[in-house]
Design a protein around this motif. Structure first.
Motif, PDB file in Angstrom:
ATOM      1  N   ASN A   1       8.909 -10.413  38.876  1.00  0.00           N
ATOM      2  CA  ASN A   1       8.681 -11.926  39.776  1.00  0.00           C
ATOM      3  C   ASN A   1       7.654 -12.495  39.241  1.00  0.00           C
ATOM      4  O   ASN A   1       7.648 -13.646  38.767  1.00  0.00           O
ATOM      5  N   GLU A   2       6.412 -11.723  39.292  1.00  0.00           N
ATOM      6  CA  GLU A   2       4.964 -12.521  39.085  1.00  0.00           C
ATOM      7  C   GLU A   2       4.763 -12.715  37.549  1.00  0.00           C
ATOM      8  O   GLU A   2       4.267 -13.726  37.290  1.00  0.00           O
ATOM      9  N   GLY A   3       5.207 -11.745  36.795  1.00  0.00           N
ATOM     10  CA  GLY A   3       5.316 -12.053  35.351  1.00  0.00           C
ATOM     11  C   GLY A   3       5.938 -13.259  34.909  1.00  0.00           C
ATOM     12  O   GLY A   3       5.343 -14.136  34.228  1.00  0.00           O
ATOM     13  N   TRP A   4       7.186 -13.345  35.167  1.00  0.00           N
ATOM     14  CA  TRP A   4       7.886 -14.589  34.707  1.00  0.00           C
ATOM     15  C   TRP A   4       7.490 -15.871  35.702  1.00  0.00           C
ATOM     16  O   TRP A   4       7.304 -16.920  34.972  1.00  0.00           O
ATOM     17  N   ALA A   5       6.970 -15.885  36.792  1.00  0.00           N
ATOM     18  CA  ALA A   5       6.358 -17.082  37.396  1.00  0.00           C
ATOM     19  C   ALA A   5       5.184 -17.445  36.690  1.00  0.00           C
ATOM     20  O   ALA A   5       5.080 -18.604  36.588  1.00  0.00           O
ATOM     21  N   THR A   6       4.374 -16.384  36.460  1.00  0.00           N
ATOM     22  CA  THR A   6       3.075 -16.642  35.515  1.00  0.00           C
ATOM     23  C   THR A   6       3.609 -17.416  34.271  1.00  0.00           C
ATOM     24  O   THR A   6       3.182 -18.479  33.567  1.00  0.00           O
ATOM     25  N   TYR A   7       4.287 -16.828  33.581  1.00  0.00           N
ATOM     26  CA  TYR A   7       4.895 -17.127  32.178  1.00  0.00           C
ATOM     27  C   TYR A   7       5.378 -18.554  32.237  1.00  0.00           C
ATOM     28  O   TYR A   7       5.140 -19.492  31.284  1.00  0.00           O
ATOM     29  N   ALA A   8       6.388 -18.905  33.194  1.00  0.00           N
ATOM     30  CA  ALA A   8       6.937 -20.150  33.378  1.00  0.00           C
ATOM     31  C   ALA A   8       5.814 -21.622  33.597  1.00  0.00           C
ATOM     32  O   ALA A   8       5.998 -22.460  33.027  1.00  0.00           O
ATOM     33  N   ASN A   9       4.872 -20.710  34.328  1.00  0.00           N
ATOM     34  CA  ASN A   9       3.448 -21.902  34.273  1.00  0.00           C
ATOM     35  C   ASN A   9       2.967 -22.101  32.922  1.00  0.00           C
ATOM     36  O   ASN A   9       2.520 -23.248  32.663  1.00  0.00           O
ATOM     37  N   TRP A  10       2.854 -21.100  32.312  1.00  0.00           N
ATOM     38  CA  TRP A  10       2.472 -21.314  30.691  1.00  0.00           C
ATOM     39  C   TRP A  10       3.208 -22.167  30.158  1.00  0.00           C
ATOM     40  O   TRP A  10       2.884 -23.003  29.068  1.00  0.00           O
ATOM     41  N   MET A  11       4.411 -21.918  30.137  1.00  0.00           N
ATOM     42  CA  MET A  11       5.478 -23.015  29.498  1.00  0.00           C
ATOM     43  C   MET A  11       5.372 -24.290  29.974  1.00  0.00           C
ATOM     44  O   MET A  11       5.436 -25.453  29.123  1.00  0.00           O
ATOM     45  N   TRP A  12       5.214 -24.362  31.374  1.00  0.00           N
ATOM     46  CA  TRP A  12       5.121 -25.782  31.905  1.00  0.00           C
ATOM     47  C   TRP A  12       3.739 -26.571  31.398  1.00  0.00           C
ATOM     48  O   TRP A  12       3.676 -27.478  30.731  1.00  0.00           O
ATOM     49  N   ASN A  13       2.861 -25.631  31.037  1.00  0.00           N
ATOM     50  CA  ASN A  13       1.397 -26.332  30.749  1.00  0.00           C
ATOM     51  C   ASN A  13       1.552 -26.686  29.399  1.00  0.00           C
ATOM     52  O   ASN A  13       1.142 -27.554  28.858  1.00  0.00           O
ATOM     53  N   GLU A  14       2.476 -25.892  28.511  1.00  0.00           N
ATOM     54  CA  GLU A  14       2.735 -26.521  27.150  1.00  0.00           C
ATOM     55  C   GLU A  14       3.232 -27.679  27.355  1.00  0.00           C
ATOM     56  O   GLU A  14       3.286 -28.573  26.327  1.00  0.00           O
ATOM     57  N   GLU A  15       4.498 -27.786  27.934  1.00  0.00           N
ATOM     58  CA  GLU A  15       5.294 -28.937  28.331  1.00  0.00           C
ATOM     59  C   GLU A  15       4.436 -30.216  28.223  1.00  0.00           C
ATOM     60  O   GLU A  15       4.764 -31.209  28.041  1.00  0.00           O
ATOM     61  N   ARG A  16       3.322 -30.086  29.152  1.00  0.00           N
ATOM     62  CA  ARG A  16       2.520 -31.039  29.833  1.00  0.00           C
ATOM     63  C   ARG A  16       1.312 -31.360  28.650  1.00  0.00           C
ATOM     64  O   ARG A  16       0.656 -32.348  28.965  1.00  0.00           O
ATOM     65  N   GLY A  17       1.293 -30.536  27.372  1.00  0.00           N
ATOM     66  CA  GLY A  17       0.479 -30.745  26.821  1.00  0.00           C
ATOM     67  C   GLY A  17      -0.880 -30.411  27.032  1.00  0.00           C
ATOM     68  O   GLY A  17      -2.187 -30.808  26.734  1.00  0.00           O
ATOM     69  N   ILE A  18      -1.052 -29.443  28.110  1.00  0.00           N
ATOM     70  CA  ILE A  18      -2.293 -28.946  28.335  1.00  0.00           C
ATOM     71  C   ILE A  18      -2.770 -27.662  27.646  1.00  0.00           C
ATOM     72  O   ILE A  18      -3.990 -27.938  27.249  1.00  0.00           O
ATOM     73  N   ARG A  19      -2.063 -26.906  27.489  1.00  0.00           N
ATOM     74  CA  ARG A  19      -2.304 -25.665  26.197  1.00  0.00           C
ATOM     75  C   ARG A  19      -0.924 -24.936  25.995  1.00  0.00           C
ATOM     76  O   ARG A  19      -0.036 -25.141  26.828  1.00  0.00           O
ATOM     77  N   THR A  20      -0.701 -24.544  24.678  1.00  0.00           N
ATOM     78  CA  THR A  20       0.286 -23.802  24.523  1.00  0.00           C
ATOM     79  C   THR A  20       0.433 -22.494  25.049  1.00  0.00           C
ATOM     80  O   THR A  20      -0.601 -22.023  25.410  1.00  0.00           O
ATOM     81  N   ALA A  21       1.775 -21.892  25.216  1.00  0.00           N
ATOM     82  CA  ALA A  21       1.913 -20.504  25.762  1.00  0.00           C
ATOM     83  C   ALA A  21       1.054 -19.434  24.887  1.00  0.00           C
ATOM     84  O   ALA A  21       0.443 -18.746  25.314  1.00  0.00           O
ATOM     85  N   GLN A  22       1.107 -19.789  23.776  1.00  0.00           N
ATOM     86  CA  GLN A  22       0.229 -18.888  22.842  1.00  0.00           C
ATOM     87  C   GLN A  22      -1.246 -19.257  23.202  1.00  0.00           C
ATOM     88  O   GLN A  22      -2.107 -18.035  23.235  1.00  0.00           O
ATOM     89  N   GLN A  23      -1.791 -20.083  23.282  1.00  0.00           N
ATOM     90  CA  GLN A  23      -3.206 -20.352  23.960  1.00  0.00           C
ATOM     91  C   GLN A  23      -3.283 -19.560  25.090  1.00  0.00           C
ATOM     92  O   GLN A  23      -4.460 -19.021  25.006  1.00  0.00           O
ATOM     93  N   SER A  24      -2.573 -19.832  26.063  1.00  0.00           N
ATOM     94  CA  SER A  24      -2.541 -18.961  27.302  1.00  0.00           C
ATOM     95  C   SER A  24      -2.693 -17.590  27.053  1.00  0.00           C
ATOM     96  O   SER A  24      -3.563 -16.782  27.461  1.00  0.00           O
ATOM     97  N   TYR A  25      -1.793 -16.992  26.048  1.00  0.00           N
ATOM     98  CA  TYR A  25      -1.790 -15.377  25.846  1.00  0.00           C
ATOM     99  C   TYR A  25      -3.116 -15.263  25.215  1.00  0.00           C
ATOM    100  O   TYR A  25      -3.730 -14.186  25.704  1.00  0.00           O
ATOM    101  N   ASP A  26      -3.628 -15.917  24.212  1.00  0.00           N
ATOM    102  CA  ASP A  26      -4.893 -15.822  23.520  1.00  0.00           C
ATOM    103  C   ASP A  26      -6.201 -15.733  24.501  1.00  0.00           C
ATOM    104  O   ASP A  26      -6.781 -14.786  24.483  1.00  0.00           O
ATOM    105  N   ASN A  27      -5.997 -16.386  25.509  1.00  0.00           N
ATOM    106  CA  ASN A  27      -7.041 -16.653  26.383  1.00  0.00           C
ATOM    107  C   ASN A  27      -7.080 -15.389  27.371  1.00  0.00           C
ATOM    108  O   ASN A  27      -7.906 -14.918  27.836  1.00  0.00           O
ATOM    109  N   TRP A  28      -5.872 -14.855  27.652  1.00  0.00           N
ATOM    110  CA  TRP A  28      -5.710 -13.540  28.333  1.00  0.00           C
ATOM    111  C   TRP A  28      -6.190 -12.302  27.273  1.00  0.00           C
ATOM    112  O   TRP A  28      -6.676 -11.431  28.071  1.00  0.00           O
ATOM    113  N   TYR A  29      -5.669 -12.514  26.006  1.00  0.00           N
ATOM    114  CA  TYR A  29      -5.973 -11.394  25.399  1.00  0.00           C
ATOM    115  C   TYR A  29      -7.392 -11.067  24.994  1.00  0.00           C
ATOM    116  O   TYR A  29      -7.881  -9.935  24.904  1.00  0.00           O
ATOM    117  N   ALA A  30      -8.289 -12.252  24.726  1.00  0.00           N
ATOM    118  CA  ALA A  30      -9.475 -12.117  24.115  1.00  0.00           C
ATOM    119  C   ALA A  30     -10.545 -11.406  24.754  1.00  0.00           C
ATOM    120  O   ALA A  30     -11.241 -10.652  24.088  1.00  0.00           O
TER     121      ALA A  30
END
Ligand code: ARG
Ligand code: ZN
Length: 497
Positions: A369-398
């Protein structure tokens, strides 16, 4: 005497199975008091499958401050179910309410004290055990005549009481949360039993209808659509709602308040969107909320393009001026506490596919549930030009994180870890890593197959892995071991596509 009765019962049962003709006769036993969820052993019940809940509720919100913050609740729950075994007894979950009357197939049952183990009870009866310390809230029904497997059964429960502000196992407000102006109803994971008799587990989905009567001027908003307009007489207004899609109990809502029930609009694909916004939101919260809700139709379009058709009859949001402190993806109509941010709106919308149409079979599968809903928000942010899903991932990983962070197994976070931050963000990172592992095309194809195959139902992490292996042709044992269970930071291998 109880022992003798028990022995006789056993002989009777053995006799029945050896009926002439070799065909086994009915063997009536008690339905289980839980579905066997390791985190919530008493949630849900065995021996039957609920088809439909019809909830007829009359609710009086608290009087103005400084009167106590309690409401008056009167309910009639009409529950249509099918027995799945020969039933001598079965249970419903109900917490903090009193039962006034109960009938099975129109035959009234008597209220009796809980019998001792092995003690017989005569005739049609019910009893209610409410043990807050042991977290056991079980309403036991002894139908007479007994029920054969496969029977269509109607149970009517008249119940009610004074509503308070229940808390979940973690201490968070949930269930029927009394508000000064009404109630905010958000029941994940096992809070539906605080306001109706229920088999309170997502493995027993059902359809719902509601008739909610409140003082004139108050608005009651539940799941689904309004089959007809509200009716007002003698200072009371009755609101009608129908939820014809299969629905898990924790996703049921019937919130009451001073809502502005807004005119229905639609997504491009025609999903009706019905919003209810508290008239008492501050100017800035109302502005934030309106901007977020204004994007819902576009979000539906975007997620449909990725995940497939929106799964239910309607959508919309309930935004309450309250202090519950979290939002919940209540089916077709999420609830938001105090205001709705764009990020949270995209998260709760994505849950309609991930969590609602396909639910976690065990509470330990909550990352689905929560992983998908959070990831879908990463996808939406990419769609909106806020940041890419890869950038969200990198921000989480770093960032450096401590051992406690990495130590939580998101594939089995424990009942106190259901809503831990790792379930959300390591869960989303897991999906991004999976996307890099199997490639964009298979990532979405498998997501759609998962949603199709388990629609209106529930699945486990193992089921999810199997779908991804089927679509990608890859063995993903090691992948899921690392991401869901290894109690360390996953290796950097997946950070570069
Ligand atoms: N599932 C909700 C969400 O969208 C969170 C629910 C939190 N519930 C709680 N009892 N703390 O993230
Ligand atoms: Zn969520």
């Amino acid at each position: 005497m109880a022992v003798a009765t028990l022995a006789l019962g056993a002989v009777g049962a053995a006799g029945a199975t050896a009926a002439p003709g070799g065909k086994p006769g009915p063997r009536y036993t008690a339905g289980a008091e839980g579905v066997g969820d390791a985190y919530f052993p008493f949630a849900g019940n065995g021996g039957y499958d609920v088809q439909h809940y019809d909830l007829d509720i009359t609710y009086t919100p608290p009087a103005p401050d400084p009167a106590p913050l309690v409401g008056e609740f009167d309910g009639v729950a009409t529950i249509d179910l099918v027995s799945t075994q020969d039933l001598d007894r079965f249970n419903l979950d109900l917490r903090g309410m009193e039962v006034h009357a109960l009938s099975v197939n129109g035959k009234p049952a008597a209220s009796v004290a809980p019998p001792l183990a092995g003690e017989e009870v005569d005739g049609a009866a019910y009893w209610h055990v409410q043990d807050d310390d042991a977290r056991v809230w079980e309403l036991t029904v002894q139908p007479r005549p007994k029920l054969k497997a496969g029977e269509q059964v109607q149970v009517v429960v008249e119940y009610g009481g004074t509503t308070t502000r229940p808390r979940d196992i973690e201490g968070a407000l949930y269930g029927w949360v009394t508000q000064r102006d009404g109630a905010l109803v958000a029941s994940e994971p096992d809070g539906s039993m605080t306001w109706y008799p229920v088999s309170d587990h997502q493995t027993d989905k059902a359809t719902y209808s509601f008739e909610i009567t409140v003082p004139e001027g108050k608005v009651a908003v539940a799941n689904g659509i309004q089959p007809k307009p509200e009716e007002t007489a003698n200072g009371w207004t009755t609101w009608f709602w129908d939820a014809p899609d299969q629905q898990a109990s924790y996703l049921t809502t019937a919130s009451v308040g001073d809502f502005d029930l807004r005119e229905t609009y639609t997504s491009s694909s025609g999903v009706p969107i019905i919003d209810a916004v508290d008239t008492k939101l501050s100017t800035s919260r109302l502005a934030t909320t309106n901007a977020s809700l204004g994007r819902q139709a576009a979000m539906v379009d975007f997620f449909e393009s990725k995940f497939g058709p929106y799964p239910f009859v309607a959508y919309g949001s309930i935004v309450d001026n309250d202090s519950v402190g979290y939002a919940l993806e209540t089916q077709t109509r999420p609830v938001y506490s105090s205001s709705a941010s764009e990020g949270t709106v995209s998260h709760e919308l994505a849950h309609q596919w991930f969590g609602n149409a396909v639910s976690p079979e065990r509470w330990q599968d909550i990352w689905l549930n929560e992983g998908w809903a959070t990831y879908a928000n990463w996808m939406w942010n990419e769609e909106r030009g806020i940041r890419t899903a890869q950038q969200s991932y990198d921000n989480w990983y770093a960032p450096a994180r401590d051992a406690a962070y990495w130590g939580l197994q998101i594939g089995d976070p424990g009942e106190l870890g259901l809503f831990a931050t790792q379930v959300y963000n390591r869960g989303a990172a897991t999906l991004h890593a999976l996307r890099l592992e199997v490639g964009d095309a298979d990532f979405l194809a498998a997501a759609q197959l998962w949603l199709e195959r388990y629609n209106d139902s529930a699945g486990t992490s193992e089921d999810f892995q199997a779908v991804y292996e089927e679509v990608s042709g890859q063995d993903l044992d090691e992948f899921f071991q690392i991401w869901l269970y290894d109690q360390v930071k996953p290796p950097a291998d997946w950070t570069t596509p």
